[in-house]
Motif scaffolding. Sequence first.
Motif, PDB file in Angstrom:
ATOM      1  N   TYR A  36       0.871  -1.302  -0.067  1.00 55.37           N
ATOM      2  CA  TYR A  36       0.063  -0.053  -0.018  1.00 55.37           C
ATOM      3  C   TYR A  36       0.937   1.384   0.077  1.00 55.37           C
ATOM      4  O   TYR A  36       1.795   1.181   0.797  1.00 55.37           O
ATOM      5  N   GLY A  37       0.540   2.405  -0.770  1.00 60.39           N
ATOM      6  CA  GLY A  37       1.071   3.622  -0.939  1.00 60.39           C
ATOM      7  C   GLY A  37       2.595   3.576  -1.561  1.00 60.39           C
ATOM      8  O   GLY A  37       3.203   4.476  -1.171  1.00 60.39           O
ATOM      9  N   MET A  38       2.964   2.506  -2.363  1.00 61.40           N
ATOM     10  CA  MET A  38       4.118   2.690  -3.013  1.00 61.40           C
ATOM     11  C   MET A  38       4.193   2.951  -4.597  1.00 61.40           C
ATOM     12  O   MET A  38       3.334   2.304  -5.269  1.00 61.40           O
ATOM     13  N   ILE A  39       4.825   4.136  -5.015  1.00 58.17           N
ATOM     14  CA  ILE A  39       4.708   4.245  -6.408  1.00 58.17           C
ATOM     15  C   ILE A  39       5.534   3.519  -7.259  1.00 58.17           C
ATOM     16  O   ILE A  39       6.638   3.004  -6.737  1.00 58.17           O
ATOM     17  N   ASP A  40       5.499   3.465  -8.459  1.00 57.10           N
ATOM     18  CA  ASP A  40       6.438   2.860  -9.539  1.00 57.10           C
ATOM     19  C   ASP A  40       7.501   3.855  -9.674  1.00 57.10           C
ATOM     20  O   ASP A  40       7.758   4.869  -9.418  1.00 57.10           O
ATOM     21  N   ASN A  41       8.491   3.048 -10.335  1.00 53.88           N
ATOM     22  CA  ASN A  41       9.889   3.774 -10.633  1.00 53.88           C
ATOM     23  C   ASN A  41       9.581   4.863 -11.673  1.00 53.88           C
ATOM     24  O   ASN A  41      10.429   5.744 -11.752  1.00 53.88           O
ATOM     25  N   ASN A  42       8.446   4.882 -12.388  1.00 54.46           N
ATOM     26  CA  ASN A  42       8.285   5.991 -13.581  1.00 54.46           C
ATOM     27  C   ASN A  42       7.429   7.099 -12.957  1.00 54.46           C
ATOM     28  O   ASN A  42       7.163   8.233 -13.621  1.00 54.46           O
ATOM     29  N   HIS A  43       6.804   6.976 -11.913  1.00 55.66           N
ATOM     30  CA  HIS A  43       5.706   7.903 -11.450  1.00 55.66           C
ATOM     31  C   HIS A  43       6.190   9.367 -11.335  1.00 55.66           C
ATOM     32  O   HIS A  43       5.518  10.212 -11.727  1.00 55.66           O
ATOM     33  N   LYS A  80      -1.120  -1.337  -4.422  1.00 67.61           N
ATOM     34  CA  LYS A  80      -2.294  -0.695  -4.358  1.00 67.61           C
ATOM     35  C   LYS A  80      -2.091   0.884  -3.664  1.00 67.61           C
ATOM     36  O   LYS A  80      -1.324   1.207  -2.964  1.00 67.61           O
ATOM     37  N   HIS A  81      -3.193   1.808  -4.192  1.00 67.26           N
ATOM     38  CA  HIS A  81      -2.989   2.978  -3.544  1.00 67.26           C
ATOM     39  C   HIS A  81      -1.574   3.868  -3.659  1.00 67.26           C
ATOM     40  O   HIS A  81      -1.025   4.223  -2.524  1.00 67.26           O
ATOM     41  N   PRO A  82      -1.215   4.056  -4.899  1.00 68.71           N
ATOM     42  CA  PRO A  82      -1.759   3.685  -6.344  1.00 68.71           C
ATOM     43  C   PRO A  82      -1.780   2.418  -6.635  1.00 68.71           C
ATOM     44  O   PRO A  82      -0.778   1.831  -6.231  1.00 68.71           O
ATOM     45  N   SER A  83      -2.426   2.087  -7.407  1.00 72.57           N
ATOM     46  CA  SER A  83      -2.730   0.825  -8.198  1.00 72.57           C
ATOM     47  C   SER A  83      -1.918   0.754  -9.368  1.00 72.57           C
ATOM     48  O   SER A  83      -1.979   1.809 -10.159  1.00 72.57           O
ATOM     49  N   TRP A  84      -0.968  -0.004  -9.488  1.00 73.23           N
ATOM     50  CA  TRP A  84      -0.139  -0.321 -10.772  1.00 73.23           C
ATOM     51  C   TRP A  84       0.463  -1.645 -11.009  1.00 73.23           C
ATOM     52  O   TRP A  84       0.378  -2.521 -10.097  1.00 73.23           O
ATOM     53  N   ASN A  85       0.519  -2.023 -12.394  1.00 72.97           N
ATOM     54  CA  ASN A  85       0.921  -3.177 -12.877  1.00 72.97           C
ATOM     55  C   ASN A  85       2.398  -3.271 -13.030  1.00 72.97           C
ATOM     56  O   ASN A  85       2.675  -2.483 -13.879  1.00 72.97           O
ATOM     57  N   PRO A  86       3.059  -4.286 -12.873  1.00 72.87           N
ATOM     58  CA  PRO A  86       4.663  -4.329 -13.022  1.00 72.87           C
ATOM     59  C   PRO A  86       4.802  -4.481 -14.569  1.00 72.87           C
ATOM     60  O   PRO A  86       3.993  -5.153 -15.256  1.00 72.87           O
TER      61      PRO A  86
END
Length: 289
Positions: free
Chosen positions: A219-226, A283-289
Motif C-alpha cells: 500500500y502507498g508505494m509508487i512505481d519507478n516511473n511515477h 495498491k493506492h496507487p494501483s499499478w501493474n509491473p
Amino acid sequence: MNPLMHRWLCLLSLSLLALFWFGHVIRRDHPAPSPAAPPAGIRGYTRVRPGEMDQLLALRCGRCALISSSGQMIGAGAGEEIDRAGCVIRMNNAPTRGYERDVGSRTTVRVASHTSVPLLVKNERYYFQQSANTTYVFWGPERNMRQDGKGRVFNTLLKVAKKYPDVQIYAVTGDKVQDCDNVFQNETGKNRLKTGAYLSTGFFTMILAIDMCDSIQVYGMIDNNHCTQANNSAVPYHYYEKSRLDECKMYRFHENTSRGGHRFITEKAIYAKWAKLHKIEFKHPSWNP
C-alpha cells in the motif's frame, strides 16, 4: 562330539541369545539420538534477548499488507482493508494513531533501521509496552549492530529487551545484510558500496515480506516511473510529516546524490521485477509491473 564340547556350545548359544535380547531392550528403551534438527524459523533474523540470541524469527503469514510510509496513503481510506490482512507490516516509526482510517490500526511486524531506534525509544511506552504484540525487526551496519558490547544500537535494543521481556525484538544478521547487498548487485549490476548508496528500510522490508508471506499487498508505494509523469501528484515523503519535502523531490535527490543516498527509484524497479515472480500487488496507487 564329546559331552564337554556339546555343553560348551550350548552355553555359547545361550550367551549369544542373552546378549541379543539385552541389546534389543537397550535400543527399545534408549533409542539412538536423532540428528540435531535445524532451528525453526527464517534464517537471517535472530532474537535480541539474553540467552536466546540463536532463536530465529518464526513467523509465517498467508496474506500480508505492507504499508509504505508515503504520503500516498493520505486519503486512501484503506484502513479496514489493511486490518483484515493476516499480517500487517509497517516501517520505522510510522504511526497509526490518528491515521487509522487510511493506514489501519494493526501492526504485526515493524521493520526499522538503526537510525529509527532513538525515535522508537523516545516513545518506548507506546511502541514496546502498549504495542507489545508487535514483532520488531531492526537492521543496520555491523558497527552499530555488533554483539560484542561495542554495537551502540544493539546495546540499546538489548536494554529495551530486558526492560520489556514480552516484546519480540529481532536483528537482521550481518550475513543477511550482505545477502541483501548481493541481491541489489545482482539486480542492478552495481556494487552498492562503490556507488555510495545505502539500501532503504523498504528494501529490507520487502525481502522479509517475501521470506514470510505467501502473498503481499503493498500500500502507498509508487512505481519507478511515477515521478517522471507530468500528472504526478505532489505528496509528502511521509504521510505523518505533512510539512516536509515532497516525495518525488526526495526520491530524485537520493537517486542522484553521489554519496549516502538511497536509490528509491531503482529499488521500485526491482520490486516490479519481483512482482512477476511472487504474488505481489500494488495498491493506492494501483499499478501493474
